[in-house]
Design a protein around this motif. Structure first.
Motif, PDB file in Angstrom:
ATOM      1  N   UNK B 216       3.677  -4.834   5.001  1.00 31.94           N
ATOM      2  CA  UNK B 216       2.824  -4.110   5.661  1.00 31.94           C
ATOM      3  C   UNK B 216       2.869  -2.625   6.032  1.00 31.94           C
ATOM      4  N   UNK B 217       4.405  -2.273   6.252  1.00 25.79           N
ATOM      5  CA  UNK B 217       4.780  -1.078   6.639  1.00 25.79           C
ATOM      6  C   UNK B 217       4.569  -0.014   5.660  1.00 25.79           C
ATOM      7  N   UNK B 219       2.076  -0.239   3.562  1.00 24.35           N
ATOM      8  CA  UNK B 219       0.431   0.210   3.693  1.00 24.35           C
ATOM      9  C   UNK B 219       0.396   1.173   4.841  1.00 24.35           C
ATOM     10  N   UNK B 220       1.011   1.025   5.839  1.00 23.53           N
ATOM     11  CA  UNK B 220       0.945   1.979   6.749  1.00 23.53           C
ATOM     12  C   UNK B 220       1.453   3.308   6.375  1.00 23.53           C
ATOM     13  N   UNK B 222       1.265   4.496   3.348  1.00 22.17           N
ATOM     14  CA  UNK B 222       0.081   5.201   2.701  1.00 22.17           C
ATOM     15  C   UNK B 222      -0.871   5.650   3.275  1.00 22.17           C
ATOM     16  N   UNK B 223      -1.264   4.740   4.336  1.00 12.01           N
ATOM     17  CA  UNK B 223      -2.339   4.969   5.444  1.00 12.01           C
ATOM     18  C   UNK B 223      -2.056   6.465   6.110  1.00 12.01           C
ATOM     19  N   UNK B 224      -0.809   6.897   6.221  1.00 12.46           N
ATOM     20  CA  UNK B 224      -0.407   8.123   6.992  1.00 12.46           C
ATOM     21  C   UNK B 224      -0.774   9.283   6.025  1.00 12.46           C
ATOM     22  N   UNK B 226       1.424   9.390   3.039  1.00 13.98           N
ATOM     23  CA  UNK B 226       2.566   9.806   2.346  1.00 13.98           C
ATOM     24  C   UNK B 226       2.166   9.833   0.930  1.00 13.98           C
ATOM     25  N   UNK B 234      11.297   6.501   0.224  1.00 14.21           N
ATOM     26  CA  UNK B 234      11.408   6.586   1.608  1.00 14.21           C
ATOM     27  C   UNK B 234      11.368   4.955   2.082  1.00 14.21           C
ATOM     28  N   UNK B 235      10.336   4.286   1.628  1.00 11.84           N
ATOM     29  CA  UNK B 235      10.091   3.168   2.337  1.00 11.84           C
ATOM     30  C   UNK B 235      10.429   1.892   1.445  1.00 11.84           C
ATOM     31  N   UNK B 239      14.238   0.093   2.118  1.00 14.34           N
ATOM     32  CA  UNK B 239      14.445  -1.311   2.256  1.00 14.34           C
ATOM     33  C   UNK B 239      14.811  -2.216   1.460  1.00 14.34           C
TER      34      UNK B 239
END
Ligand SMILES: Nc1ncnc2c1ncn2[C@@H]1O[C@H](COP(=O)(O)OP(=O)(O)OP(=O)(O)O)[C@@H](O)[C@H]1O
Ligand SMILES: [Mg+2]
Lengths: 349, 323
Positions: B216-217, B219-220, B222-224, B226, B234-235, B239
């Protein structure tokens, strides 16, 4: 008439899966006006999230999307990822259902808010940090300047959702899409998060699309409500029209399923019997017919179009997809479905 | 963090004792028991008396637990690994002579592996089901299925005998810096070991990144707004690093094991060949010493991986220091 912020036309979303083609959204038309709060309600699987993700261009790769989604004079559908990322976060912010998983565990919350800012604004390091703290304060994080370097796992669910709200509002977007922002939270925390959401739209003058399967959540916030069922819009109208004179039996059913606290202290839930139809393939007739207490022969053969409801409320914008909408709209609330509790319940307000 | 490292060190030490106990006990199962080496050291036609004398000299007639205790005392108190039965050298002498060469072999292919496999895995994950992904996956599976010695022989066949004429074996002599003075000879062994490790590691990198990409993060992010590059590095990459660090730590013994086999195929005189020779000639002190060293390296590798994991993942850092 005001120019809509967002204009969705004939949106159709199909997913190719191993079991066949899932038709998740079947021809939706919807527009969002500036500075309005639009509620989208419907049972699980009705296509609420898919609609929001289609707007953001964040659907899974197996999705096939047709129709059009206009924002101003720009067509969002089929836009390149690079162009889309200049809209995401800047023009449209999004809040997701599960705050426990929607923040990256390896970065501090401040870092994640700052990342949202720096995606669209050129600020110095200090200004960016100050702005992140300001945003966190706005959404109600106490001692935000102390907690900005904390990691998500050091925050409660409600606090994390506030961080996600801060991220969504970071660039003062015109639209905030909130996909079930309170579903995963405790009832006590829900109200606080909704308050933070209210702050977010006040601050950024944004329109809010509030997705939920809980009519109670939209009741306080939304000015207009869309009811979705099996990938279609089955009713749309002002919050008043939807709550006081619903014209679609499904909406009646949803209203009945708002849990309310009885005298004896227990929450009662009136349920709609049966379950939504399969999203694979198309059955003839009204998709709700198999569960509808008012079903007639025509309902099984002809799918009703979304039409204006000529009713006592008389609002042009009230539309429903039911062959008998003009009858349904006059019916008293909560009389249509059998009561699952033994005593009578008052209609919700 | 400190208590965490301390706890892990104690755990590692216990594991080490168990490994030593096992390797120490195994010679008892030889047909002639722990006296078997005498026939190899002194020749197979020696008199029972000579065997007895050899046994007395080497303290073979003490009870099992006394012998083990003496061994522990010798290793941990006097830092003495004993003297090779076979070679006129202390075990420590053998190790210090050959270990640099093995470390060079293992380390250079480990570095090459990390440098190649991690970007490859990320690329495969971000371009899933592309031609490159399929080709890389197929190749990795084939390499993964081939035993190390067979790959070594095939490499020799292709690169040394048929196509090019890369030296089939590294220059003799034990100087570890030969790798720099005569790098050509090291290409084949290092390449073989690297290929084997890449086949293993890129699979993990690919699946680790793939797993992160659906979180999910991501997707978050992308929604920002990025960019996909930012999302990936970065993500997803950051991770995915956690699982990869663990895998690398766990892979160290595999790498050393691979190095041992590669050494025999390419006749690369390192610790591996020493171990194999020592084992076949029942040179027990040498086998024990080398096993001990490899165990320590492995445990240190795992410990290092855990510490790095704590640096990569703040959650583990907190849990580790919280207790
Ligand atoms: N990637 C996908 N592949 C296949 N089917 C999908 C995919 N994403 C969504 N669907 C299907 O689309 C339909 C609508 O899903 P959606 O997530 O929009 O429901 P929802 O209204 O948001 O429900 P909920 O209240 O559970 O969130 C569901 O039947 C779902 O199974
Ligand atoms: Mg949903």
């Amino acid at each position: 008439m005001v120019e809509p912020l967002l204009d969705i036309k004939d949106l159709d979303v199909r997913f190719s899966t191993s079991e066949g083609e899932t038709r998740a959204i079947r021809g939706i038309n919807l527009s969002l006006n500036p500075r309005e709060v639009l509620g989208i309600v419907g049972e699980s699987g009705s296509g609420k999230s898919v609609t929001a993700l289609a707007v953001m261009g964040l659907l899974a790769k197996n999705a096939n999307v047709t129709g059009s989604i206009h924002m101003g004079d720009r067509e969002l559908l089929g836009m390149k990822d690079r162009q889309l990322s200049s809209i995401r976060g800047l023009k449209i912010g999004m809040i997701f259902q599960d705050p426990l998983t929607s923040l990256n565990p390896v970065y501090s919350v401040g870092w994640q808010v700052e990342e949202a800012i720096s995606a669209h604004q050129d600020l110095s390091k200090e200004k960016r940090r100050a702005e992140a703290i300001r945003l966190l304060e706005l959404v109600g994080i106490p001692r935000a300047d102390d907690r900005v370097d904390d990691y998500p796992h050091e925050f409660s669910g409600g606090m994390r959702q506030r961080v996600v709200i801060a991220i969504a509002m970071a660039n003062n977007p015109q639209i905030i899409l909130a996909d079930e922002p309170t579903t995963a939270l405790d009832v006590t925390v829900q109200a606080q998060v909704l308050e933070a959401l209210q702050v977010a739209i006040d601050q950024s003058h944004a329109s809010l699309v509030l997705i939920t399967h809980d009519l109670g959540v939209v009741a306080g916030l939304a000015s207009r409500v869309v009811v979705m069922y099996a990938g279609r819009i089955v009713e749309i109208g002002t919050a008043d029209a939807i709550f006081y004179s619903p014209a679609m039996p499904y909406t009646h059913g949803l209203l009945g399923s708002i849990p309310r606290v009885d005298d004896d202290g227990g929450a009662r839930l009136r349920q709609i019997p049966g379950s939504p139809p399969s999203m694979i393939g198309t059955q003839p007739g009204c998709p709700f017919a198999p569960r509808c207490p008012l079903r007639k022969d025509i309902c099984l053969t002809e799918e009703p179009a979304l039409r204006s409801v000529s009713s006592t409320t008389g609002t042009e914008a009230h539309q429903a997809a039911c062959h008998f909408a003009s009858d349904v709209v006059t019916m008293p609330l909560a009389s249509m479905f059998p009561d699952t509790s033994d005593d009578h319940e008052e209609p919700p307000q | 963090m400190f208590t965490y490292v301390l706890r892990r060190l104690v755990q590692s030490f216990i594991v080490l004792l168990i490994v030593m106990l096992i390797t120490f006990t195994l010679p008892y199962f030889e047909p002639n028991g722990i006296l078997a080496p005498a026939y190899i050291v002194l020749g197979s036609h020696i008199s029972p008396h000579a065997v007895h004398v050899w046994g007395v000299q080497n303290g073979m007639f003490h009870p099992y637990y006394v012998r083990f205790w003496n061994y522990l005392d010798q290793v941990f108190i006097h830092f003495n690994l004993g003297v090779s039965y076979k070679q006129n050298l202390s075990v420590w002498g053998i190790i210090s002579l050959y270990v640099p060469r093995t470390i060079w072999l293992a380390l250079s292919s480990l570095i090459l592996t990390v440098v190649i496999a991690i970007p490859l895995g990320i690329y495969q994950a971000s371009r899933r089901n592309s031609v490159v992904d399929y080709v890389a996956t197929g190749t990795a599976f084939i390499l993964y299925g081939i035993p190390a010695f067979l790959l070594g022989i095939l490499m020799l066949q292709f690169f040394s005998f048929s196509w090019t004429h890369l030296p089939a074996q590294p220059p003799d002599g034990v100087a570890p810096w030969a790798m720099f003075t005569n790098p050509l000879g090291f290409i084949l062994p290092v390449m073989t070991l690297t290929l084997l490790s890449i086949a293993f590691l890129s699979r993990f990198m690919r699946s680790a990144v793939l797993e992160v990409l659906v979180q999910d993060y991501v997707r978050t992010a992308k929604a920002k707004g990025c960019s996909s590059r930012q999302v990936l590095f970065r993500h997803s990459f950051r991770n995915a690093l956690g699982p990869i660090v663990i895998i690398l730590g766990l892979y160290l013994p595999g790498l050393l094991g691979g190095a041992v086999v590669i050494e025999s195929v390419f006749n690369y005189s390192g610790l591996g060949i020493q171990l194999v020779t020592a084992a076949t000639s029942l040179d027990v002190p040498t086998v024990l010493g080398i096993t001990l060293l490899v165990s320590i390296l492995t445990l240190l590798g795992n410990l290092l991986a855990d510490i790095m994991l704590g640096i990569v993942n703040p959650r583990i850092r907190v849990e580790g220091s919280g207790r």
